[in-house]
Write a protein that holds these residues in place. Structure first.
Motif, short mmCIF file in Angstrom:
data_model
loop_
_atom_site.label_atom_id
_atom_site.label_comp_id
_atom_site.label_asym_id
_atom_site.label_seq_id
_atom_site.Cartn_x
_atom_site.Cartn_y
_atom_site.Cartn_z
N UNK A 1 -18.33 -95.35 -10.02
CA UNK A 1 -18.92 -95.57 -9.60
C UNK A 1 -19.18 -96.06 -7.89
N UNK A 2 -18.09 -96.20 -8.22
CA UNK A 2 -17.37 -97.17 -6.63
C UNK A 2 -16.83 -96.08 -6.02
N UNK A 3 -15.96 -94.97 -5.94
CA UNK A 3 -15.70 -94.01 -5.71
C UNK A 3 -17.42 -93.24 -5.13
N UNK A 4 -18.11 -93.51 -5.96
CA UNK A 4 -19.14 -92.04 -5.46
C UNK A 4 -19.60 -92.77 -4.66
N UNK A 5 -20.12 -94.74 -4.28
CA UNK A 5 -20.61 -95.13 -3.27
C UNK A 5 -19.63 -94.85 -2.24
N UNK A 6 -18.11 -94.45 -2.15
CA UNK A 6 -17.73 -94.86 -0.92
C UNK A 6 -17.87 -93.74 -0.33
N UNK A 7 -17.41 -92.95 -1.47
CA UNK A 7 -17.45 -91.13 -1.07
C UNK A 7 -18.81 -90.85 -0.27
N UNK A 8 -19.80 -91.29 -0.37
CA UNK A 8 -21.46 -90.63 -0.42
C UNK A 8 -22.31 -91.55 -0.07
#
Length: 147
Positions: free
Chosen positions: A110-117
């Protein structure tokens, strides 16, 4: 009579006799609670206490500050991480590691998706740039957007 019973005599429900039988092969839809005139919501949620319980979001604290969403936590960590580098950039992995070390409730994905997208201005995809907070500058490196 020849020994055969009619449908009514045998006690078999026909159309209209059963609450769940509406004449077709489909059962009737369940009744919905009536809406109140003032709020437009279901009568079950008309009380203020009940509404507050149903709309309450889970919260965490970070540096004695109330943090409500994944985005808020990411921004808090991104500000700290960007001050450590001369070019004010940070990696996605650094954000994930810092948030996990602080005891976040959010998954790493979830953290990665928020940062990257979701939070990236120049991302591509369905949720891309929903919150224009970060800018992608190199492979897996991001910078806070100056507002």
């Amino acid at each position: 009579m020849t020994g055969e019973l009619s449908v009514a005599e045998a006690g078999i429900a026909g159309p209209g006799d059963c609450a769940g039988f509406s004449g077709s092969n489909r059962p009737r839809r369940a009744r919905v609670a009536p809406r109140t005139a003032t709020s437009g919501m279901c009568a079950r949620y008309a009380s203020a206490a009940c509404r507050a319980r149903s709309t309450a979001r889970p919260t965490t604290t970070l540096h004695n500050r109330l943090v409500v969403s994944c985005r808020d936590e990411i921004l808090e960590v991104a500000r700290i991480l960007s001050q450590r580098q001369p070019d004010q950039t940070f990696r996605v992995d650094d954000v994930v590691t810092a948030m996990v070390d602080r005891g976040t409730k959010f998954l790493e994905s979830t953290i990665q998706y928020h940062v990257m997208v979701v939070m990236c201005v120049n991302a591509k995809g369905r949720d891309a740039g929903k919150y224009p907070d970060l800018e992608h500058v190199a492979r897996r490196r991001y910078r806070l957007v100056q507002k």
